[in-house]
Design a protein around this motif. Structure first.
Motif, PDB file in Angstrom:
ATOM      1  N   LEU C 309      22.035  38.795  46.039  1.00 26.11           N
ATOM      2  CA  LEU C 309      22.878  39.957  45.257  1.00 26.11           C
ATOM      3  C   LEU C 309      22.774  40.090  43.859  1.00 26.11           C
ATOM      4  N   TRP C 310      22.730  38.898  43.179  1.00 28.00           N
ATOM      5  CA  TRP C 310      22.605  38.752  41.814  1.00 28.00           C
ATOM      6  C   TRP C 310      21.124  39.335  41.309  1.00 28.00           C
ATOM      7  N   ARG C 311      20.244  38.697  41.859  1.00 26.14           N
ATOM      8  CA  ARG C 311      19.038  39.226  41.682  1.00 26.14           C
ATOM      9  C   ARG C 311      18.846  40.780  41.946  1.00 26.14           C
ATOM     10  N   PHE C 312      19.339  41.274  42.887  1.00 24.01           N
ATOM     11  CA  PHE C 312      19.243  42.846  43.073  1.00 24.01           C
ATOM     12  C   PHE C 312      20.033  43.585  41.858  1.00 24.01           C
ATOM     13  N   ARG C 313      21.265  43.092  41.487  1.00 25.58           N
ATOM     14  CA  ARG C 313      21.834  43.853  40.762  1.00 25.58           C
ATOM     15  C   ARG C 313      21.169  43.630  39.246  1.00 25.58           C
ATOM     16  N   HIS C 314      20.902  42.565  38.979  1.00 21.99           N
ATOM     17  CA  HIS C 314      20.262  42.239  37.731  1.00 21.99           C
ATOM     18  C   HIS C 314      19.023  43.240  37.656  1.00 21.99           C
ATOM     19  N   THR C 315      18.115  43.272  38.774  1.00 26.35           N
ATOM     20  CA  THR C 315      16.934  44.119  38.782  1.00 26.35           C
ATOM     21  C   THR C 315      17.325  45.682  38.422  1.00 26.35           C
ATOM     22  N   GLN C 316      18.432  46.231  39.095  1.00 25.09           N
ATOM     23  CA  GLN C 316      18.814  47.460  38.781  1.00 25.09           C
ATOM     24  C   GLN C 316      19.181  47.730  37.259  1.00 25.09           C
ATOM     25  N   MET C 317      20.022  46.732  36.785  1.00 29.72           N
ATOM     26  CA  MET C 317      20.300  46.805  35.310  1.00 29.72           C
ATOM     27  C   MET C 317      18.926  46.821  34.390  1.00 29.72           C
ATOM     28  N   VAL C 318      18.014  46.147  34.935  1.00 33.10           N
ATOM     29  CA  VAL C 318      16.781  46.046  33.943  1.00 33.10           C
ATOM     30  C   VAL C 318      16.071  47.294  34.282  1.00 33.10           C
ATOM     31  N   HIS C 319      16.041  47.913  35.529  1.00 27.39           N
ATOM     32  CA  HIS C 319      15.512  49.262  35.504  1.00 27.39           C
ATOM     33  C   HIS C 319      16.029  50.336  34.597  1.00 27.39           C
ATOM     34  N   ARG C 320      17.614  50.140  34.488  1.00 25.27           N
ATOM     35  CA  ARG C 320      18.186  51.251  33.702  1.00 25.27           C
ATOM     36  C   ARG C 320      17.881  50.786  32.307  1.00 25.27           C
ATOM     37  N   MET C 321      17.747  49.512  31.927  1.00 26.42           N
ATOM     38  CA  MET C 321      17.669  49.220  30.599  1.00 26.42           C
ATOM     39  C   MET C 321      16.189  49.597  29.956  1.00 26.42           C
ATOM     40  N   LEU C 322      15.257  49.176  30.886  1.00 28.26           N
ATOM     41  CA  LEU C 322      13.832  49.243  30.256  1.00 28.26           C
ATOM     42  C   LEU C 322      12.856  50.376  30.930  1.00 28.26           C
ATOM     43  N   GLY C 323      13.484  51.014  31.870  1.00 22.14           N
ATOM     44  CA  GLY C 323      12.771  51.925  32.799  1.00 22.14           C
ATOM     45  C   GLY C 323      11.615  51.074  33.407  1.00 22.14           C
ATOM     46  N   SER C 324      10.556  51.897  33.650  1.00 21.85           N
ATOM     47  CA  SER C 324       9.293  51.205  34.298  1.00 21.85           C
ATOM     48  C   SER C 324       7.892  51.087  33.426  1.00 21.85           C
ATOM     49  N   LYS C 338      11.818  42.949  41.034  1.00 21.88           N
ATOM     50  CA  LYS C 338      12.332  43.493  42.461  1.00 21.88           C
ATOM     51  C   LYS C 338      11.549  42.417  43.419  1.00 21.88           C
ATOM     52  N   SER C 339      10.462  41.878  43.021  1.00 20.50           N
ATOM     53  CA  SER C 339       9.605  41.008  44.070  1.00 20.50           C
ATOM     54  C   SER C 339      10.610  39.627  44.579  1.00 20.50           C
ATOM     55  N   THR C 340      11.430  39.421  43.564  1.00 22.39           N
ATOM     56  CA  THR C 340      12.138  38.209  43.560  1.00 22.39           C
ATOM     57  C   THR C 340      13.461  38.552  44.443  1.00 22.39           C
ATOM     58  N   THR C 341      13.537  39.604  44.992  1.00 20.43           N
ATOM     59  CA  THR C 341      14.786  40.049  45.888  1.00 20.43           C
ATOM     60  C   THR C 341      14.384  39.989  47.465  1.00 20.43           C
ATOM     61  N   SER C 342      13.054  39.504  47.584  1.00 23.52           N
ATOM     62  CA  SER C 342      12.522  39.615  48.691  1.00 23.52           C
ATOM     63  C   SER C 342      12.768  38.192  49.548  1.00 23.52           C
ATOM     64  N   ASP C 343      12.662  38.282  50.686  1.00 25.62           N
ATOM     65  CA  ASP C 343      13.041  37.122  51.785  1.00 25.62           C
ATOM     66  C   ASP C 343      12.201  35.672  51.237  1.00 25.62           C
ATOM     67  N   ARG C 344      11.302  36.066  50.386  1.00 23.72           N
ATOM     68  CA  ARG C 344      10.368  34.787  50.096  1.00 23.72           C
ATOM     69  C   ARG C 344      11.472  34.125  49.078  1.00 23.72           C
ATOM     70  N   TYR C 345      12.292  34.398  48.388  1.00 22.48           N
ATOM     71  CA  TYR C 345      13.063  33.750  47.539  1.00 22.48           C
ATOM     72  C   TYR C 345      14.340  33.264  48.366  1.00 22.48           C
ATOM     73  N   LYS C 346      14.512  33.330  49.474  1.00 18.38           N
ATOM     74  CA  LYS C 346      15.683  32.901  50.084  1.00 18.38           C
ATOM     75  C   LYS C 346      15.385  31.574  50.829  1.00 18.38           C
ATOM     76  N   VAL C 347      16.008  30.770  50.210  1.00 20.49           N
ATOM     77  CA  VAL C 347      16.061  29.191  50.559  1.00 20.49           C
ATOM     78  C   VAL C 347      16.182  28.875  51.796  1.00 20.49           C
TER      79      VAL C 347
END
Lengths: 391, 391, 391, 391
Positions: C309-324, C338-347
């Motif tokens: 959840l933190w990664r995703f929230r963080h990602t959205q904030m960065v999208h706002r702040m920096l665009g793409s 965004k890639s780190t919000t995938s299942d790959r990063y779920k321990v």
């Protein structure tokens, strides 16, 4: 006016000596329709003779979601009505800001209250899950209407199996949904943006001024890189290449053709003129007259971000609850939901991406003098001749 | 088991090729009673021909509160049922912890969502406030039932004007309220605590051991103060006086008479035996067998604290919304509400105050050996002879 | 013991007549190292002579994140130490639950406080952003250590450009990071799970019993489908096909080879035995002895979900702040995040997916009688002979 | 401009091929002063040789509070600076709104994160509590400075024992505190309000118009009551008495003497002229020019309410942690803290109470025509002659 203050859980009538349950007065339970509301929970497990304690939570949390969706739609409809006017009075713009703020507060709760549902363990869900077939949360027509009203178009939706999304709904809801497809806040905001004054102002054209500035900045960057004595040729080339890419990206702001390609690819939504207007407002947001328009852009962005956050939180909850059971189509509920957290479902995507085109305030081309004057208020408070007067 | 997963807002049916709106299956809107739910909003302002936009919010937020109150009562009833048993199985204790945790999550939302209502300005409230007379939030019978079930007694309630609290309700609700007056989680928890083993254990009596330890600690404190060469007589006397006061406070744990006085004064609620048991559990909470009982004490305390937080937050909101209009009785809604944030409305007050009687772990009198053994689990995981076996 | 209560912002010493700033006593500001703490903000914009108001917020919010990361590591280290023991005492398991709960509360704040940073508009960020090159939030070595300790392995990490992740850190931090790569909570939990008793119990083997039950259930499903007179052949075949797929999925719980394939593909993390143990605990969680182990599984899952959840929230904030903004590598910060919000990063991915393998309680194979007895506590409270005694 | 985006926990440098730890560039850990920050935790229990696990949490949470206090002070100073100007430009007013909003977001976190500290049980606090004597949270000089800057005056403070509040601080902090006593946001806002235009406007005087309207409304109320044929004499008299009381309350808005009494009694803070201005803004907030001033009033009220909420939440936590140990002075920490949740500690108390004086919009005396025109913007967007032009 002499009457007491109703509501406030006890605030009422305190010292008012009014009969609290007079026959012709309003009674709390009746006003709120509690007889309907509190008898609208019909656990399927009980109907099947195996009452599952947690089904009540499942029903009630979904009911609160639906009530809040109704409230969001109430606010959204009023915002849409305002934006549907040809000439939007300033007063109404204040209301838009206010109502977007309210939607924001509601959405924060919608996101947070998923924690409540997460106190239901998957094994407890199993106790009644099979009784609910084939109902699906996808059938929340209010949420689908919300998506439609905001401006999500059918072409952006991922398709579930082969059924178009309307196929999930009974006739009366299909009708509501179809109606909502013809309204789009995104398109109304686009029109409003396109009417922004100061895009052109007596010979001064924002897009030309901005473009010239950006090109100058990049040229300065190129020069600096080229002159750098400490850098290798390879490194220099890499850097110049990056600068050129950035220029290219900026050009998409002015080049109708490139813009049209991006729209076709789904990475842009607004018209090029509306996009320029949004950029103008963002860059000059310190000007008093742009204060409220900027609050509106930010409010719309926040609304969109909140939906994304809700989708993601919801997705995680579903992953916990259902695992990743693979269906025949090779897809799972979890995977479908995850796909909706992508940029494809962001309505105001352009407002996010706007940040890519901001330049430091110190480099901003000055607004023409007359425009500046009009942007400031005609009347500032402290200037009032009446001010020093004593009461 | 082959069936798809219902609910999860889109999680559904994804690859299941089930007709999503088959006639004999469950349909989302019907299952949730949305026809009732979403038509239960009847703004009084509209009925009076002057529709006030914000009344919808006012109705819907109160409806969500009532839905959540229903859910809390659902959980509370199950907890009460568990505590009503003569012999409470361990399994059930786990459920109590779990359901208190769920109530906690709900309460967090109840507190936070006040922010939504605060987006309604007092002037907007005025647009429809007068139409609601004499209804009052005090008439939320579910909230009053909640108070009753927890254990708030009529004598603790502040009286609104001269009307007893039942006078605010229509007959059918009065009946529900009266019934709930005969059940009290506080009293059930008291009985459960009184049955705690280890208060006495083959000659070892917790209260005697604890008292002796406390007196020794205070005596050591007195000696240290008396011996202090750097201190003035005046300062010493002051310190000794403070120690004596502390001893006196501790004595209220063992002295039936003092205890009874405190109960009469409303500063204590539980029986002296139940209080000692709660202290025992708190002090020895590291023992595995006390793990769950301690989680229960903490859960009840949290529930109570959350109600206090909600009351206070609510009170502040009312202050904003209504100011402090003074009624004929010299009281205002705000003031009444503020009074309910006092300790008088804390049901599990004794669990808060327990902290006054804790002593450092290092000074705790050891439990008798046999008790310790019984408190640990008979069987610990790693000891399993099966453990080293390979699959 | 006579001493007053320190801290509580004013709770202090209230009636204690102790000199509040005695030379040999503790002073709030010194105890908290406020001289260091409150002078550790060095805005780069000020150093460059163009002070940007919002840089203070940028620094302070990152500092609070780092302080909380330190606290999470403090709790995590203690949990790791507990799980590193060969024989974990019951007492310690209670501590694990408690500390995971604390981490959960911290993480909720870490997620929510992103709202604070979002009050900084992208244009305000531009005022100082260029002064920070090439620093990156990726360089939070505490967060990277946290990832390592939980069990994220290098092979799961997406690579930033061609630099391995250690390349982003100075020598002293590289060392810390390397050390943390050798510890993995995931692996310790795996070992603990593998030791779970009752996987085999005097001839009764959970995996065999469970498998038999599942096959019976599916056979019943097949029979029901085949017998269905109202269904078309096509529909029947589809349904049978789905049932077979489900069986196949379940088989992955027992088939070492399939399991190994999934581990290789990254869709599974735990050993097959540990996975079976986790399933056992989840299915029989109502048994008192499994109460705490189940709370631990849930706590670990929650920790993992919170990071997502933190990664995703963080990602959205960065999208706002920096665009793409698109970099030369064709990647942007937003896309990396965004890639780190995938299942790959779920321990603890397996704990999410466990839900796919749950079966209704009513179908659970009974535990062997002796096991059930050992799973219940030897001693239940109400059974205490001392209980009825009066104080 | 070609440079990558720093920060964003991984957002960094992604495709930028910049050496992430170049010697002359900024390094995350150095920029944030992590060497100072992460070594500023010195548990007293460890110094005494009996390390208590939970003391780390106690230190770190207080440190995050102090960091956030620093940030709030940073924002507050800028707001104070703006209000200190004789003529406040419109641009600056937008900043005030924005920064109050940021303080609001910070305060939400400060309130919520008390949940983290509540995971520390009282018994765990006992493990190190005695080592902290006589330090007290009251000694948070930043929080005391915050109170001073907002406008809490010494005379409003409850006194702890006989020591004046400055007596709790070392010399360097006393100096900071004394300095902050001379600045008061309350007084600056008062001055700003007193300068509000339209209190008098070419012969039209708000207070006269408003008073006349209110008297008319009350007279109408009296007439209605007197004419009511269904009411008993007794009931009529009671109602008339209530109306008269309400009139009296309204008179305190215009009567300098009554007002002065209320100021002396501490139930009012602002000058009568400032109060009238705040009322004017609240009543006519729909006028575009009052949009931002009204947002400021609301923001200040929210700031004040948040402090109250924090105080109350904090108080409850202290009650849990310390019980209600009674000191020699007859007071306890809990009781002292509870006293600070009273209205006495509300700085913008008048903004809360304003609601008592609102009247329905439909009864509002119209603003004089000329004033209305000036209150609207000179220039509305849609009116722009440039608008219809194509890009």
């Amino acid at each position: 006016m002499a009457s007491g203050c109703p509501f406030g859980h006890g605030a009422a009538a305190a010292g008012d000596h009014v009969d609290p349950i007079s026959d012709d007065g309003v009674y709390y339970a009746e006003y709120l329709g509690l007889d309907k509301l509190l008898t609208a929970q019909h656990p399927a497990s009980a109907a099947h003779g195996v009452e599952a304690h947690d089904e009540m939570l499942f029903i009630i949390i979904h009911q609160t979601y639906e009530l809040w969706f109704k409230q969001i739609l109430h606010e959204l409809h009023s915002v849409i009505q305002i934006f549907s006017q040809d000439r939007i009075p300033e007063k109404a713009m204040g209301l838009v800001v206010h109502r977007l703020k309210r939607i924001d507060e509601i959405q924060r709760i919608l996101i947070d209250q998923i924690s409540i549902l997460e106190t239901m363990h998957p094994l407890d869900f199993l106790d009644f899950r099979s009784f609910l077939t084939p109902a699906s949360g996808f059938q929340s027509f209010q949420f689908r209407i919300l998506e439609n009203l905001l401006g999500i178009e059918s072409k952006h939706r991922f398709q579930l199996q082969k059924t178009a999304y309307l196929g999930y709904f009974k006739a009366e809801h299909q009708e509501l949904l179809r109606k909502s497809e013809h309204i789009s806040l995104l398109r109304l905001v686009e029109k409003w943006l396109e009417r922004t004054p100061f895009l052109e102002f007596e010979g001064w054209r924002f897009k030309d001024e901005f473009r010239r500035t950006v090109l100058q900045m990049h040229q300065a960057d190129r020069d600096r890189v080229s002159r750098d004595a400490h850098s290798t040729e390879e490194h220099k080339n890499l850097q110049l290449q990056m600068i050129d890419q950035t220029i290219e990206q900026f050009e998409s702001l002015f080049d109708e053709e490139k813009h049209a390609e991006m729209v076709a690819a789904g990475t842009r939504r607004l018209s090029i003129r509306a996009l320029q207007a949004a950029l103008l407002i963002s860059l000059y947001r310190d000007e008093p007259l742009f204060h409220v328009p900027f609050q509106i852009l930010t409010g719309l962005l926040q609304l969109d971000e909140n939906i994304s956050l809700w989708r993601f939180r919801h997705t995680q909850m579903v992953h916990r609850m259902l695992g990743s059971k693979i269906g025949t189509g090779g897809s799972s509920g979890y995977r479908y939901l995850k796909s909706t957290t992508s940029d494809r479902y962001k309505v105001f995507l352009d407002f996010y991406n706007l940040s890519s085109f901001l330049i430091p305030r110190s480099h901003l081309p000055p607004l023409p003098l007359e425009a500046r004057e009009q942007l400031d208020f005609y009347f500032t408070m402290a200037a009032s001749p009446a001010a020093p007067a004593t009461p």
